[in-house]
Scaffold this motif. Structure first.
Motif, PDB file in Angstrom:
ATOM      1  N   UNK A 222      13.178  11.742 -28.505  1.00  0.00           N
ATOM      2  CA  UNK A 222      12.086  11.437 -27.568  1.00  0.00           C
ATOM      3  C   UNK A 222      10.824  10.942 -28.274  1.00  0.00           C
ATOM      4  N   UNK A 223      10.747  11.098 -29.592  1.00  0.00           N
ATOM      5  CA  UNK A 223       9.533  10.671 -30.276  1.00  0.00           C
ATOM      6  C   UNK A 223       9.658  10.766 -31.786  1.00  0.00           C
ATOM      7  N   UNK A 224       8.607  10.321 -32.458  1.00  0.00           N
ATOM      8  CA  UNK A 224       8.551  10.390 -33.918  1.00  0.00           C
ATOM      9  C   UNK A 224       7.105  10.623 -34.328  1.00  0.00           C
ATOM     10  N   UNK A 225       6.936  11.322 -35.431  1.00  0.00           N
ATOM     11  CA  UNK A 225       5.597  11.575 -35.968  1.00  0.00           C
ATOM     12  C   UNK A 225       5.680  11.489 -37.482  1.00  0.00           C
TER      13      UNK A 225
ATOM     14  N   UNK B  76      -2.894  15.763 -41.363  1.00  0.00           N
ATOM     15  CA  UNK B  76      -4.322  15.626 -41.025  1.00  0.00           C
ATOM     16  C   UNK B  76      -4.667  16.198 -39.645  1.00  0.00           C
ATOM     17  N   UNK B  77      -3.669  16.650 -38.900  1.00  0.00           N
ATOM     18  CA  UNK B  77      -3.934  17.137 -37.536  1.00  0.00           C
ATOM     19  C   UNK B  77      -4.295  18.618 -37.508  1.00  0.00           C
ATOM     20  N   UNK B  78      -4.931  19.021 -36.423  1.00  0.00           N
ATOM     21  CA  UNK B  78      -5.287  20.418 -36.207  1.00  0.00           C
ATOM     22  C   UNK B  78      -4.015  21.255 -36.060  1.00  0.00           C
TER      23      UNK B  78
ATOM     24  N   UNK C 283       1.481  15.801 -27.759  1.00  0.00           N
ATOM     25  CA  UNK C 283       0.253  15.035 -27.616  1.00  0.00           C
ATOM     26  C   UNK C 283       0.045  14.041 -28.760  1.00  0.00           C
ATOM     27  N   UNK C 284       0.737  14.250 -29.870  1.00  0.00           N
ATOM     28  CA  UNK C 284       0.509  13.440 -31.075  1.00  0.00           C
ATOM     29  C   UNK C 284       1.612  12.426 -31.353  1.00  0.00           C
ATOM     30  N   UNK C 285       2.796  12.739 -30.924  1.00  0.00           N
ATOM     31  CA  UNK C 285       3.953  11.916 -31.297  1.00  0.00           C
ATOM     32  C   UNK C 285       3.890  10.531 -30.632  1.00  0.00           C
ATOM     33  N   UNK C 286       4.602   9.604 -31.235  1.00  0.00           N
ATOM     34  CA  UNK C 286       4.778   8.284 -30.626  1.00  0.00           C
ATOM     35  C   UNK C 286       6.129   8.290 -29.916  1.00  0.00           C
TER      36      UNK C 286
END
Length: 457
Positions: A187-190, A197-199, A206-209
């Protein structure tokens, strides 16, 4: 005094050979394990059988696996080297390799040999390898690895990093982390960078593409290579028809695919098979080259018989024979140039459906321009040399027509073959050259016969 790389390599090689000769395990391991796996593999392939037996004693199966993965050798050599090892040692070594690399090695063995290693290998590694072995050769499934990291969309960065740290030692690459749903569908990649660098409390969803470039398991490996090239990817996820994530293809495997495909195309263009294979036996090399040479021999005989049909023309104007190699050679050369452009365009995927006819028209225009220039030049040279104006005109027009037809054929033939689902590289250089010999001779002697009255005084 600073030493060059080749001098350092020579010194290291001497130190390693000395340690092997003295049976000095500590000294050998200290020097050998400092080397890059590629350099380890190079040294391994240089040494004799007895020294290789010592290496299996000096190094663990895992340490051998590190450089065994990068060996660039023939299928038979893989069989011979594995046969040198104790079966359990070889099986352990294969289990420590990345799954896709182990599959590549086992595919080079006889089925019975591969099964024997899988039988004594640890069950987990054997099962992972078996899962990949059934995929058809040269497909995305056959070159993918199952050693990747997948996380869930409904977890935090903190928990994802925990998974990443635990699984990183066994993963082939960690620069892309793939996101799957509860059914293991992609469903996505990160990227690793985004995770770092993320919290820590941020949600993966919320962050994945969610725009993931992927390939299907049955896709041709060449198409997968084009995808990775076009999208500048370090890894490409492989999915089934229901979008379940099955594995990933890493950039090192794609480099091998590109090299393999380029070598294969070059072999066919040269009219030989496995041009990158150095055959130790002249009989083996001859057996591989003979099929094309025999075909070209018969085509050459046809060319000779074609010239024979114009014997009367040659008897009347014997000077015509002088220009046969010139016209045939020019046509063969320009046809091969056009062929190379067309085959490269098809192989790289640069030629879309609508641009293929543009290529044909462009090559035809090129043939017309080059043919006109060469025709004018040779007409002037023949006239100054032989003092025969019409003979110069005849040779010039023949070169113009031959170059135009040869360039057109060189671009059109591979495109038509590709349309018929035949590998366009099969329209090899020697083949297209011989075909252009035939057409150029037909043009030359056809014109000479037609205008015989202007040539005979």
């Amino acid at each position: 005094m600073e030493l060059h790389d080749d001098e350092m390599e020579q010194i290291n090689e001497e130190l390693l050979l000395h340690a092997l000769a003295k049976n000095d395990i500590k000294q050998f391991r200290e020097n050998f394990l400092k080397l890059h796996p590629y350099d380890q593999a190079k040294f391994f392939m240089k040494i004799e059988f007895d020294d290789r037996l010592n290496i299996y004693y000096f190094l663990s199966p895992k340490e051998v696996a590190d450089f065994f993965e990068v060996l660039d050798i023939e299928d038979q050599e893989y069989k011979d080297i594995l046969a040198e090892m104790e079966p359990n040692y070889a099986a352990d070594m294969l289990s420590f390799m990345y799954t896709d690399n182990a599959v590549d090695v086992l595919n080079k063995l006889d089925k019975r040999q591969a099964v024997s290693y899988l039988t004594i290998m640890n069950k987990e590694s054997a099962q992972e390898i078996k899962n990949l072995l059934h995929y058809e050769e040269s497909t995305a499934g056959s070159i993918m690895t199952t050693e990747f990291i997948a996380i869930s969309a409904n977890q935090t960065v903190r928990s994802a990093m925990h998974i990443l740290k635990n699984e990183a030692p066994t993963a082939e690459t960690i620069y892309y982390v793939y996101v799957v749903d509860d059914d293991h569908r992609l469903v996505g990649v990160i990227s690793l960078r985004d995770l770092i660098i993320s919290n820590d409390d941020a949600m993966i969803a919320d962050m994945m593409s969610d725009r993931v470039v992927s390939t299907t398991v049955d896709e041709n490996q060449e198409s997968a290579a084009k995808q990775m090239r076009d999208y500048d990817l370090l890894a490409l996820p492989v999915v089934d028809f229901q979008n379940h994530l099955l594995g990933i293809i890493t950039v090192d495997d794609i480099i091998d695919v590109i090299d393999e495909e380029a070598s294969d195309d070059y072999s066919k263009l040269a009219g030989v098979f496995d041009v990158d294979t150095v055959d130790k036996s002249p009989f083996t090399a001859a057996r591989k080259r003979l099929p094309w040479l025999i075909i070209l021999l018969f085509l050459g005989m046809f060319t000779a018989s074609l010239i024979g049909r114009f014997e009367a023309t040659l008897n009347e104007v014997s000077i015509l024979a002088v220009f046969i190699p010139l016209i045939a050679g020019m046509a063969g050369n320009t046809g091969t140039q056009a062929l190379a452009v067309a085959v490269r365009g098809i192989a790289t995927g640069e030629l879309e459906e609508e641009s293929r006819w543009k290529l044909v028209l462009r090559e035809a225009g090129t043939g017309l321009i080059t043919g006109s220039i060469c025709g004018i030049m040779v007409s002037i040279i023949v006239y100054l040399w032989k003092g025969e104006l019409f003979l110069g005109f005849l040779v010039g027009v023949s070169i113009l027509a031959s170059l135009f037809v040869a360039t057109l054929a060189g671009s059109l033939v591979p495109l038509l073959m590709h349309k018929l689902k035949i590998d366009p590289a099969v329209a090899s250089g020697p083949f297209i050259t011989t075909m252009n010999d035939i057409t150029s001779i037909l043009i030359y002697f056809g014109l000479a016969t037609l205008f015989m009255g202007y040539l005979v005084h």
